[in-house]
Design a protein around this motif. Structure first.
Motif, mmCIF file in Angstrom:
data_model
loop_
_atom_site.group_PDB
_atom_site.id
_atom_site.type_symbol
_atom_site.label_atom_id
_atom_site.label_comp_id
_atom_site.label_asym_id
_atom_site.label_seq_id
_atom_site.Cartn_x
_atom_site.Cartn_y
_atom_site.Cartn_z
ATOM 1 N N CYS A 6 -38.058 -73.253 34.893
ATOM 2 C CA CYS A 6 -38.164 -73.768 36.254
ATOM 3 C C CYS A 6 -36.984 -73.288 37.100
ATOM 4 C CB CYS A 6 -38.204 -75.295 36.234
ATOM 5 S SG CYS A 6 -38.300 -76.048 37.873
ATOM 6 N N LYS A 7 -37.276 -72.808 38.304
ATOM 7 C CA LYS A 7 -36.229 -72.349 39.217
ATOM 8 C C LYS A 7 -35.456 -73.510 39.813
ATOM 9 C CE LYS A 7 -38.560 -68.130 40.684
ATOM 10 N NZ LYS A 7 -39.134 -67.410 41.816
ATOM 11 N N GLU A 8 -36.053 -74.699 39.863
ATOM 12 C CA GLU A 8 -35.415 -75.849 40.491
ATOM 13 C C GLU A 8 -34.446 -76.563 39.557
ATOM 14 O OE1 GLU A 8 -35.806 -76.774 43.720
ATOM 15 O OE2 GLU A 8 -37.039 -75.002 43.964
ATOM 16 N N CYS A 9 -34.881 -76.830 38.317
ATOM 17 C CA CYS A 9 -34.045 -77.646 37.432
ATOM 18 C C CYS A 9 -33.640 -76.949 36.139
ATOM 19 C CB CYS A 9 -34.756 -78.957 37.100
ATOM 20 S SG CYS A 9 -36.220 -78.760 36.064
ATOM 21 N N GLY A 10 -34.216 -75.780 35.834
ATOM 22 C CA GLY A 10 -33.847 -75.047 34.630
ATOM 23 C C GLY A 10 -34.582 -75.490 33.380
ATOM 24 N N GLU A 11 -35.549 -76.368 33.498
ATOM 25 C CA GLU A 11 -36.318 -76.874 32.356
ATOM 26 C C GLU A 11 -37.155 -75.750 31.754
ATOM 27 O OE1 GLU A 11 -37.740 -79.769 29.672
ATOM 28 O OE2 GLU A 11 -36.141 -79.933 31.146
ATOM 29 N N ILE A 12 -37.217 -75.702 30.424
ATOM 30 C CA ILE A 12 -38.057 -74.732 29.727
ATOM 31 C C ILE A 12 -39.435 -75.347 29.560
ATOM 32 C CG2 ILE A 12 -38.392 -73.441 27.602
ATOM 33 C CD1 ILE A 12 -35.350 -73.500 27.237
ATOM 34 N N ASN A 13 -40.460 -74.631 30.041
ATOM 35 C CA ASN A 13 -41.845 -75.099 29.973
ATOM 36 C C ASN A 13 -42.663 -74.093 29.190
ATOM 37 O OD1 ASN A 13 -41.927 -77.461 32.059
ATOM 38 N ND2 ASN A 13 -40.737 -75.857 33.030
ATOM 39 N N SER A 14 -43.844 -74.501 28.745
ATOM 40 C CA SER A 14 -44.709 -73.583 28.015
ATOM 41 C C SER A 14 -45.176 -72.472 28.949
ATOM 42 C CB SER A 14 -45.908 -74.328 27.430
ATOM 43 O OG SER A 14 -46.768 -74.756 28.467
ATOM 44 N N GLY A 15 -45.594 -71.367 28.371
ATOM 45 C CA GLY A 15 -46.022 -70.217 29.147
ATOM 46 C C GLY A 15 -47.263 -70.480 29.978
ATOM 47 N N SER A 16 -48.070 -71.475 29.608
ATOM 48 C CA SER A 16 -49.295 -71.774 30.341
ATOM 49 C C SER A 16 -49.116 -72.889 31.378
ATOM 50 C CB SER A 16 -50.395 -72.178 29.358
ATOM 51 O OG SER A 16 -50.005 -73.335 28.651
ATOM 52 N N ALA A 17 -47.920 -73.443 31.477
ATOM 53 C CA ALA A 17 -47.673 -74.568 32.388
ATOM 54 C C ALA A 17 -47.762 -74.118 33.845
ATOM 55 C CB ALA A 17 -46.309 -75.177 32.117
ATOM 56 N N ARG A 18 -48.346 -74.967 34.679
ATOM 57 C CA ARG A 18 -48.423 -74.692 36.117
ATOM 58 C C ARG A 18 -47.349 -75.435 36.892
ATOM 59 N NH1 ARG A 18 -54.791 -74.505 37.701
ATOM 60 N NH2 ARG A 18 -55.385 -72.979 36.143
ATOM 61 N N TYR A 19 -46.901 -76.576 36.350
ATOM 62 C CA TYR A 19 -45.879 -77.389 36.991
ATOM 63 C C TYR A 19 -44.804 -77.738 35.968
ATOM 64 C CZ TYR A 19 -49.301 -77.841 40.691
ATOM 65 O OH TYR A 19 -50.199 -77.557 41.682
ATOM 66 N N CYS A 20 -43.583 -77.895 36.429
ATOM 67 C CA CYS A 20 -42.453 -78.222 35.562
ATOM 68 C C CYS A 20 -42.639 -79.622 34.978
ATOM 69 C CB CYS A 20 -41.148 -78.133 36.356
ATOM 70 S SG CYS A 20 -39.694 -78.629 35.396
ATOM 71 N N SER A 21 -42.375 -79.766 33.689
ATOM 72 C CA SER A 21 -42.515 -81.068 33.037
ATOM 73 C C SER A 21 -41.382 -82.022 33.413
ATOM 74 C CB SER A 21 -42.552 -80.896 31.517
ATOM 75 O OG SER A 21 -41.338 -80.304 31.071
ATOM 76 N N ASN A 22 -40.297 -81.498 34.002
ATOM 77 C CA ASN A 22 -39.164 -82.341 34.380
ATOM 78 C C ASN A 22 -39.218 -82.759 35.850
ATOM 79 O OD1 ASN A 22 -36.606 -83.618 34.034
ATOM 80 N ND2 ASN A 22 -35.648 -81.852 34.992
ATOM 81 N N CYS A 23 -39.401 -81.788 36.761
ATOM 82 C CA CYS A 23 -39.301 -82.106 38.193
ATOM 83 C C CYS A 23 -40.604 -81.878 38.960
ATOM 84 C CB CYS A 23 -38.185 -81.281 38.838
ATOM 85 S SG CYS A 23 -38.514 -79.504 38.880
ATOM 86 N N ASN A 24 -41.669 -81.472 38.282
ATOM 87 C CA ASN A 24 -42.993 -81.253 38.868
ATOM 88 C C ASN A 24 -43.033 -80.139 39.917
ATOM 89 O OD1 ASN A 24 -44.272 -83.199 37.299
ATOM 90 N ND2 ASN A 24 -43.689 -84.816 38.710
ATOM 91 N N SER A 25 -42.050 -79.234 39.903
ATOM 92 C CA SER A 25 -42.082 -78.088 40.807
ATOM 93 C C SER A 25 -43.127 -77.093 40.324
ATOM 94 C CB SER A 25 -40.714 -77.397 40.844
ATOM 95 O OG SER A 25 -39.747 -78.247 41.363
ATOM 96 N N SER A 26 -43.669 -76.324 41.246
ATOM 97 C CA SER A 26 -44.677 -75.337 40.899
ATOM 98 C C SER A 26 -44.063 -74.207 40.082
ATOM 99 C CB SER A 26 -45.300 -74.759 42.172
ATOM 100 O OG SER A 26 -46.192 -73.722 41.845
ATOM 101 N N LEU A 27 -44.771 -73.792 39.041
ATOM 102 C CA LEU A 27 -44.328 -72.674 38.204
ATOM 103 C C LEU A 27 -45.227 -71.455 38.381
ATOM 104 C CD1 LEU A 27 -43.583 -74.619 34.890
ATOM 105 C CD2 LEU A 27 -41.932 -73.819 36.573
ATOM 106 N N LEU A 28 -46.044 -71.457 39.435
ATOM 107 C CA LEU A 28 -46.991 -70.373 39.624
ATOM 108 C C LEU A 28 -46.305 -69.046 39.923
ATOM 109 C CD1 LEU A 28 -49.747 -72.243 41.647
ATOM 110 C CD2 LEU A 28 -49.681 -71.749 39.206
#
Length: 117
Positions: A6-28
């Motif tokens: 995630c560009k906003e909080c640095g959280e590592i998300n799965s490759g298929s994720a559309r939104y960050c699991s920590n801050c709900n920012s878009s990962l598109l």
């Protein structure tokens, strides 16, 4: 295994994720990356996030000095409450305006009901 950071909080998300699991920012718009063995430096992300939230003692002293000036303080409260300042300073201004309004309403009620003031 691929992941997205995630560009906003640095959280590592799965490759298929559309939104960050920590801050709900878009990962598109984030590119998928391969798992690396190098750790992520979260201190840089946290310092950016908290730097704008800190109000220095000098800023508070300046605000208190301006609010001590009669008649200027009313205008200053509106500027502090609705201006482009830190969120803490804006909330202080809004809370001060609410308390002033409550005081005015109480004074009007006391004068109308008892003739005092």
């Amino acid at each position: 295994m691929t992941h997205k950071i995630c560009k906003e909080c640095g959280e590592i998300n799965s490759g298929s994720a559309r939104y960050c699991s920590n801050c709900n920012s878009s990962l598109l718009d984030v590119k998928k990356t391969e798992q690396s063995t190098e750790p992520i430096n979260y201190s840089k992300v946290q310092s950016i996030a908290y730097s704008s939230d800190t109000v220095t003692i000098g800023q508070w002293v300046g605000i208190m000095i301006v609010l001590a000036i009669p008649f200027i303080n009313i205008i200053a409260l509106f500027v502090i409450a609705f201006g482009e300042f830190n969120e803490s300073i804006n909330n202080f201004g809004k809370a001060s305006l609410i308390l002033a309004l409550v005081g005015i309403v109480i004074a009007i009620l006391l004068r109308g009901c008892t003739g005092l003031l």
